[in-house]
Design a protein around this motif. Structure first.
Motif, mmCIF file in Angstrom:
data_model
loop_
_atom_site.group_PDB
_atom_site.id
_atom_site.type_symbol
_atom_site.label_atom_id
_atom_site.label_comp_id
_atom_site.label_asym_id
_atom_site.label_seq_id
_atom_site.Cartn_x
_atom_site.Cartn_y
_atom_site.Cartn_z
ATOM 1 N N LEU A 83 -3.761 -1.884 -2.804
ATOM 2 C CA LEU A 83 -4.772 -2.220 -1.721
ATOM 3 C C LEU A 83 -5.286 -3.654 -2.446
ATOM 4 O O LEU A 83 -5.969 -4.297 -1.602
ATOM 5 C CB LEU A 83 -5.886 -1.042 -1.795
ATOM 6 N N TYR A 143 -7.122 8.081 3.145
ATOM 7 C CA TYR A 143 -5.865 8.650 2.963
ATOM 8 C C TYR A 143 -6.343 10.223 2.895
ATOM 9 O O TYR A 143 -7.496 10.477 2.447
ATOM 10 C CB TYR A 143 -5.326 8.403 1.420
ATOM 11 N N ALA A 147 0.814 -0.948 0.015
ATOM 12 C CA ALA A 147 -0.118 -0.002 0.171
ATOM 13 C C ALA A 147 0.913 1.148 -0.152
ATOM 14 O O ALA A 147 2.052 1.136 0.600
ATOM 15 C CB ALA A 147 -0.925 0.061 1.078
ATOM 16 N N VAL A 148 0.550 2.243 -0.575
ATOM 17 C CA VAL A 148 0.983 3.518 -0.846
ATOM 18 C C VAL A 148 1.014 4.139 0.717
ATOM 19 O O VAL A 148 -0.127 4.161 1.297
ATOM 20 C CB VAL A 148 0.435 4.522 -1.759
ATOM 21 N N ALA A 150 -2.221 8.082 5.920
ATOM 22 C CA ALA A 150 -2.545 6.936 5.689
ATOM 23 C C ALA A 150 -3.157 5.946 6.585
ATOM 24 O O ALA A 150 -2.307 5.617 7.578
ATOM 25 C CB ALA A 150 -1.445 6.390 4.600
ATOM 26 N N SER A 156 -3.340 0.419 -8.023
ATOM 27 C CA SER A 156 -2.305 1.662 -8.103
ATOM 28 C C SER A 156 -1.979 2.067 -6.683
ATOM 29 O O SER A 156 -0.858 2.510 -6.431
ATOM 30 C CB SER A 156 -2.692 2.734 -8.864
ATOM 31 N N TYR A 157 -2.914 1.874 -5.698
ATOM 32 C CA TYR A 157 -2.644 2.096 -4.529
ATOM 33 C C TYR A 157 -2.190 1.173 -3.441
ATOM 34 O O TYR A 157 -1.862 1.281 -2.348
ATOM 35 C CB TYR A 157 -3.945 2.776 -3.757
ATOM 36 N N ALA A 186 0.300 10.643 -4.083
ATOM 37 C CA ALA A 186 -0.796 9.843 -4.415
ATOM 38 C C ALA A 186 -1.203 9.603 -5.853
ATOM 39 O O ALA A 186 -1.041 10.579 -6.652
ATOM 40 C CB ALA A 186 -2.162 10.667 -3.778
ATOM 41 N N PRO A 187 -1.233 8.382 -6.505
ATOM 42 C CA PRO A 187 -1.591 8.198 -7.739
ATOM 43 C C PRO A 187 -2.836 8.974 -8.257
ATOM 44 O O PRO A 187 -3.814 8.651 -7.471
ATOM 45 C CB PRO A 187 -1.749 6.753 -7.709
ATOM 46 N N LYS A 233 4.396 9.764 0.453
ATOM 47 C CA LYS A 233 4.441 9.345 -1.137
ATOM 48 C C LYS A 233 3.307 10.263 -1.945
ATOM 49 O O LYS A 233 2.385 10.529 -1.320
ATOM 50 C CB LYS A 233 3.986 7.867 -1.386
ATOM 51 N N SER A 266 -10.192 -5.922 -2.401
ATOM 52 C CA SER A 266 -9.293 -4.770 -2.017
ATOM 53 C C SER A 266 -9.547 -4.387 -0.486
ATOM 54 O O SER A 266 -10.851 -4.343 -0.254
ATOM 55 C CB SER A 266 -10.046 -3.391 -3.007
ATOM 56 N N ILE A 317 0.751 12.133 -0.102
ATOM 57 C CA ILE A 317 0.024 11.660 1.066
ATOM 58 C C ILE A 317 0.269 12.082 2.559
ATOM 59 O O ILE A 317 1.311 11.841 2.965
ATOM 60 C CB ILE A 317 -0.275 10.071 0.920
#
Length: 221
Positions: free
Chosen positions: A140, A171, A37-38, A182, A137-138, A44-45, A42, A166, A179
């Protein structure tokens, strides 16, 4: 300054997970959730998805106006899911008061009509991530294992495709796209405390209001 991360998505066990417990009741790899997980600090996508009104919503466009609270829901169209969305409706007022926007992403399409609600009645965008690309992309997404260990083969002897799930997550994203906070709910059992979300937004608002101090250099004589 980056707001402190509530739970670090490293290899450590999440808070409250009994020692040696690696699988949840729905046969998923619990410790596998959140490991990719992001994290806070970082970028955020970005994403662009349609909301419950059919409008396209893009993260980069939202951030031009305000900070964003982004909630990934494990939507199953059950009474507990509706309670979660009602809880987020209560949070919406505090988020708006602090000049931010609340956005919810659901991998499964959200349809609370069988439970007497209408998706259009909720005051925040509910975005449909049907293929789970944004959740992936996150970091999850996770795979659900077969009930009895190895994947069960179909009638032709081919391994069946595993189901993709998921993990819920929250966030808080500042206007630069970083971010600030989180929270990944690896056990799918709890929501992030609303007070912590609002506190993070207050910190971002104060930081934005602080004047930029520029040191003056002495002139030459």
């Amino acid at each position: 300054m980056v707001t402190r991360l509530i739970w670090s998505n490293d290899g450590s066990d999440p808070p409250g997970l009994p020692a040696g417990r690696g699988r949840s009741s729905d046969n998923t790899d619990t410790l596998g959730r959140g490991l990719r997980a992001v994290r806070a600090g970082k970028k955020a996508p970005d994403f662009r998805l349609r909301d419950q009104h059919g409008r396209r919503v893009a993260l980069r466009e939202l951030l031009l106006r305000s900070a964003v609270v982004l909630r990934f829901c494990r939507n199953e169209n059950t009474a507990s899911c509706v309670r979660e969305f009602n809880s987020l409706s209560a949070l919406q007022g505090g988020v708006e008061r602090l000049g931010a926007a609340l956005v919810v992403i659901a991998v499964e399409p959200f349809d609370p009509r069988p439970l007497g609600k209408d998706a259009a009645s909720f005051p925040f965008p509910i975005l449909a991530d049907k293929k789970g690309d944004v959740a992936q992309s996150y970091g999850l997404t996770f795979q659900v294992s077969a009930p009895n260990g190895p994947d069960i083969d179909d009638t032709n002897g081919n391994p069946q495709e595993r189901e993709i799930g998921s993990a819920p997550a929250t966030y808080v994203i500042d206007q630069t796209g970083l971010i600030a906070l989180a929270f990944v709910d690896v056990e799918c059992r709890s929501l992030m405390d609303h007070g912590q979300i609002l506190m993070a937004l207050e910190c971002l608002a104060r930081r934005k209001q602080q004047p930029l101090h520029v040191e003056s250099k002495p002139g030459r004589s």
